[in-house]
Design a protein around this motif. Sequence first.
Motif, mmCIF file in Angstrom:
data_model
loop_
_atom_site.group_PDB
_atom_site.id
_atom_site.type_symbol
_atom_site.label_atom_id
_atom_site.label_comp_id
_atom_site.label_asym_id
_atom_site.label_seq_id
_atom_site.Cartn_x
_atom_site.Cartn_y
_atom_site.Cartn_z
ATOM 1 N N GLY A 241 57.214 26.995 59.709
ATOM 2 C CA GLY A 241 57.788 25.676 59.514
ATOM 3 C C GLY A 241 56.861 24.658 58.888
ATOM 4 O O GLY A 241 57.225 23.487 58.762
ATOM 5 N N HIS A 242 55.674 25.084 58.475
ATOM 6 C CA HIS A 242 54.714 24.156 57.871
ATOM 7 C C HIS A 242 54.573 24.484 56.387
ATOM 8 O O HIS A 242 54.473 25.647 56.015
ATOM 9 C CB HIS A 242 53.354 24.254 58.565
ATOM 10 C CG HIS A 242 52.552 23.009 58.458
ATOM 11 N ND1 HIS A 242 52.556 22.032 59.440
ATOM 12 C CD2 HIS A 242 51.748 22.553 57.478
ATOM 13 C CE1 HIS A 242 51.753 21.039 59.066
ATOM 14 N NE2 HIS A 242 51.266 21.334 57.876
ATOM 15 N N ARG A 243 54.546 23.451 55.553
ATOM 16 C CA ARG A 243 54.553 23.653 54.109
ATOM 17 C C ARG A 243 53.300 23.083 53.449
ATOM 18 O O ARG A 243 52.857 21.966 53.763
ATOM 19 C CB ARG A 243 55.780 22.979 53.490
ATOM 20 C CG ARG A 243 55.905 23.176 51.981
ATOM 21 C CD ARG A 243 57.114 22.452 51.418
ATOM 22 N NE ARG A 243 58.372 22.962 51.936
ATOM 23 C CZ ARG A 243 59.003 24.028 51.427
ATOM 24 N NH1 ARG A 243 58.479 24.686 50.405
ATOM 25 N NH2 ARG A 243 60.157 24.417 51.950
ATOM 26 N N PHE A 244 52.752 23.860 52.519
ATOM 27 C CA PHE A 244 51.694 23.379 51.629
ATOM 28 C C PHE A 244 52.218 23.388 50.201
ATOM 29 O O PHE A 244 53.026 24.249 49.821
ATOM 30 C CB PHE A 244 50.451 24.268 51.700
ATOM 31 C CG PHE A 244 49.599 24.046 52.907
ATOM 32 C CD1 PHE A 244 48.774 22.932 53.002
ATOM 33 C CD2 PHE A 244 49.607 24.952 53.953
ATOM 34 C CE1 PHE A 244 47.983 22.721 54.121
ATOM 35 C CE2 PHE A 244 48.817 24.756 55.076
ATOM 36 C CZ PHE A 244 48.008 23.633 55.164
ATOM 37 N N ILE A 245 51.733 22.445 49.409
ATOM 38 C CA ILE A 245 51.978 22.428 47.973
ATOM 39 C C ILE A 245 50.628 22.635 47.294
ATOM 40 O O ILE A 245 49.651 21.958 47.624
ATOM 41 C CB ILE A 245 52.617 21.105 47.529
ATOM 42 C CG1 ILE A 245 54.024 20.991 48.139
ATOM 43 C CG2 ILE A 245 52.692 21.020 46.005
ATOM 44 C CD1 ILE A 245 54.681 19.665 47.916
ATOM 45 N N ALA A 246 50.585 23.590 46.368
ATOM 46 C CA ALA A 246 49.312 23.960 45.750
ATOM 47 C C ALA A 246 49.459 24.055 44.239
ATOM 48 O O ALA A 246 50.504 24.455 43.724
ATOM 49 C CB ALA A 246 48.815 25.290 46.319
ATOM 50 N N VAL A 247 48.376 23.702 43.550
ATOM 51 C CA VAL A 247 48.328 23.783 42.087
ATOM 52 C C VAL A 247 47.041 24.502 41.697
ATOM 53 O O VAL A 247 45.962 24.176 42.215
ATOM 54 C CB VAL A 247 48.350 22.382 41.438
ATOM 55 C CG1 VAL A 247 48.249 22.489 39.911
ATOM 56 C CG2 VAL A 247 49.611 21.626 41.837
ATOM 57 N N VAL A 248 47.156 25.459 40.812
ATOM 58 C CA VAL A 248 45.997 26.120 40.206
ATOM 59 C C VAL A 248 46.180 26.076 38.699
ATOM 60 O O VAL A 248 47.219 26.508 38.182
ATOM 61 C CB VAL A 248 45.851 27.580 40.687
ATOM 62 C CG1 VAL A 248 44.744 28.286 39.891
ATOM 63 C CG2 VAL A 248 45.542 27.632 42.171
ATOM 64 N N LEU A 249 45.193 25.564 37.998
ATOM 65 C CA LEU A 249 45.238 25.438 36.545
ATOM 66 C C LEU A 249 44.071 26.188 35.921
ATOM 67 O O LEU A 249 42.991 26.260 36.499
ATOM 68 C CB LEU A 249 45.165 23.963 36.125
ATOM 69 C CG LEU A 249 46.171 22.992 36.760
ATOM 70 C CD1 LEU A 249 45.908 21.565 36.266
ATOM 71 C CD2 LEU A 249 47.600 23.405 36.470
ATOM 72 N N GLY A 250 44.303 26.738 34.729
ATOM 73 C CA GLY A 250 43.201 27.245 33.922
ATOM 74 C C GLY A 250 42.779 28.667 34.160
ATOM 75 O O GLY A 250 41.638 29.033 33.839
ATOM 76 N N GLY A 251 43.658 29.512 34.698
ATOM 77 C CA GLY A 251 43.299 30.911 34.854
ATOM 78 C C GLY A 251 43.156 31.599 33.517
ATOM 79 O O GLY A 251 43.895 31.320 32.569
ATOM 80 N N ASN A 252 42.199 32.532 33.419
ATOM 81 C CA ASN A 252 42.056 33.299 32.182
ATOM 82 C C ASN A 252 43.116 34.390 32.061
ATOM 83 O O ASN A 252 43.385 34.865 30.959
ATOM 84 C CB ASN A 252 40.663 33.910 32.095
ATOM 85 C CG ASN A 252 39.605 32.868 31.788
ATOM 86 O OD1 ASN A 252 39.907 31.789 31.279
ATOM 87 N ND2 ASN A 252 38.361 33.162 32.116
ATOM 88 N N THR A 253 43.690 34.787 33.201
ATOM 89 C CA THR A 253 44.808 35.727 33.203
ATOM 90 C C THR A 253 45.804 35.278 34.263
ATOM 91 O O THR A 253 45.449 34.560 35.207
ATOM 92 C CB THR A 253 44.358 37.161 33.528
ATOM 93 O OG1 THR A 253 43.866 37.201 34.874
ATOM 94 C CG2 THR A 253 43.285 37.637 32.565
ATOM 95 N N ALA A 254 47.044 35.720 34.117
ATOM 96 C CA ALA A 254 48.054 35.398 35.130
ATOM 97 C C ALA A 254 47.703 36.036 36.463
ATOM 98 O O ALA A 254 47.905 35.431 37.522
ATOM 99 C CB ALA A 254 49.428 35.871 34.653
ATOM 100 N N SER A 255 47.175 37.241 36.449
ATOM 101 C CA SER A 255 46.857 37.922 37.705
ATOM 102 C C SER A 255 45.728 37.234 38.450
ATOM 103 O O SER A 255 45.763 37.116 39.680
ATOM 104 C CB SER A 255 46.508 39.388 37.445
ATOM 105 O OG SER A 255 45.371 39.499 36.604
ATOM 106 N N ALA A 256 44.718 36.764 37.729
ATOM 107 C CA ALA A 256 43.616 36.043 38.383
ATOM 108 C C ALA A 256 44.107 34.739 38.991
ATOM 109 O O ALA A 256 43.729 34.370 40.109
ATOM 110 C CB ALA A 256 42.502 35.770 37.375
ATOM 111 N N ARG A 257 44.950 34.041 38.258
ATOM 112 C CA ARG A 257 45.539 32.798 38.779
ATOM 113 C C ARG A 257 46.350 33.074 40.035
ATOM 114 O O ARG A 257 46.218 32.380 41.047
ATOM 115 C CB ARG A 257 46.430 32.191 37.693
ATOM 116 C CG ARG A 257 47.292 31.019 38.133
ATOM 117 C CD ARG A 257 48.511 30.886 37.232
ATOM 118 N NE ARG A 257 49.422 32.013 37.343
ATOM 119 C CZ ARG A 257 50.418 32.252 36.494
ATOM 120 N NH1 ARG A 257 50.619 31.442 35.462
ATOM 121 N NH2 ARG A 257 51.215 33.299 36.677
#
Length: 396
Positions: A241-257
């Motif tokens: 029932g607890h929510r986090f919002i997260a952002v990751v920018l600038g990965g060199n690959t989609a899998s790494a991101r």
Amino acid sequence: MARRAGLVALLMIQALSWVFVTDAVADSAFSPNKFAAIVVDASSGEVFYSRQAAAVRYPASLTKVMTLYLAFEALDRGELKLTDKVVISPRAAARPPSKLGLRSGEYLSVAEALDVLVVKSANDVATALAEKMAGSEAAFAKQMTAKARQLGMQNTTFRNASGLPDPRHVSTALDLAILGHALLRDHPRRYAIFRQQETVFRGARIRGHNALLRTPGVDGMKTGFIRASGFNLLTSGVADGHRFIAVVLGGNTASARDQFMRQLLRASFTSLAVRFAGDTLPVATLLGAKDPLPSAKEAVGIVRAWPAPTELSGACGAECWSIQVGAFRHREQGRRRLNDLAARFPQRFSRASQQIVPSGELHQARFAGFNEVAAQQACEFVRSRAEACLVVRVTR
């Protein structure tokens, strides 16, 4: 005390176990001049992790979250219908991939356009929908930027509806987290669209780009990529029932991101669990060597990304304040108005007391039980949606 210490120790062991058994995020997984990340508690606005979150970056197709936000607003106001036609203009048809590939003059419904924007991240459809709502994509981009300022996105400028390359089309990890929170807060009934992993358009199955949706607890949001930005991701994750919002920018690959986003979410929920047990274990500590920029210093320390919800009940002391959202000839009209606002914006109004106050031949529709600051904030929120609101003082 011993029991609490034992629980904390167990949580730490579990946390460290998943950190060390997962593959390491290689040093080359992120470009320092493109990387930025943030994790925010959706309820309180508390920042659990932040790296270069205020640094200006290219949002790429995370832009489409704002395009969808404005479309949802237009639907709520009745200015747009799901059955309306979205015609592909010559300019829209010429947009580069990712795209749906309709020819100029062809069309799709608004409902189809929304699905394709989320799943396919179609640039041609983003342009066509912008033209449908504002007459031109440039005009729509101005509306996007204006809405960004209203939401508190102070370092964001939109130049198009899709996120295609433009040196002036910029945002930050912090601003994009604010956008994700605003969409969840203001359009909770429409948020489910972001959970789609595929859709069907005219008999053809279209698969999405967001592999993270297969991760337990992740219930939506958006991917993005252009060469200037690297691989971007805005995510919402829920556990117990607890929510986090997260952002990751600038990965060199989609899998790494994606891998780093999973680690961030796991670390955030573990950090929260340890806190509930009475101790402290920061997300950065849990990440350890997997933190791409452990020594990064924010230009401005970000403690809270947005205000925590104001307590309504019992918070107003000797003076209470109400907000009036309309005056109607019939009581039931006022009741419908209150119920509509409470349903559209539950985090703002679901806990507020609803009142219908007779005034001559009219019935005033009010939410009651605010303190003065909360009432002013609530009315500003209503007015920001081009709807009437009046702050009213009530002396006990």
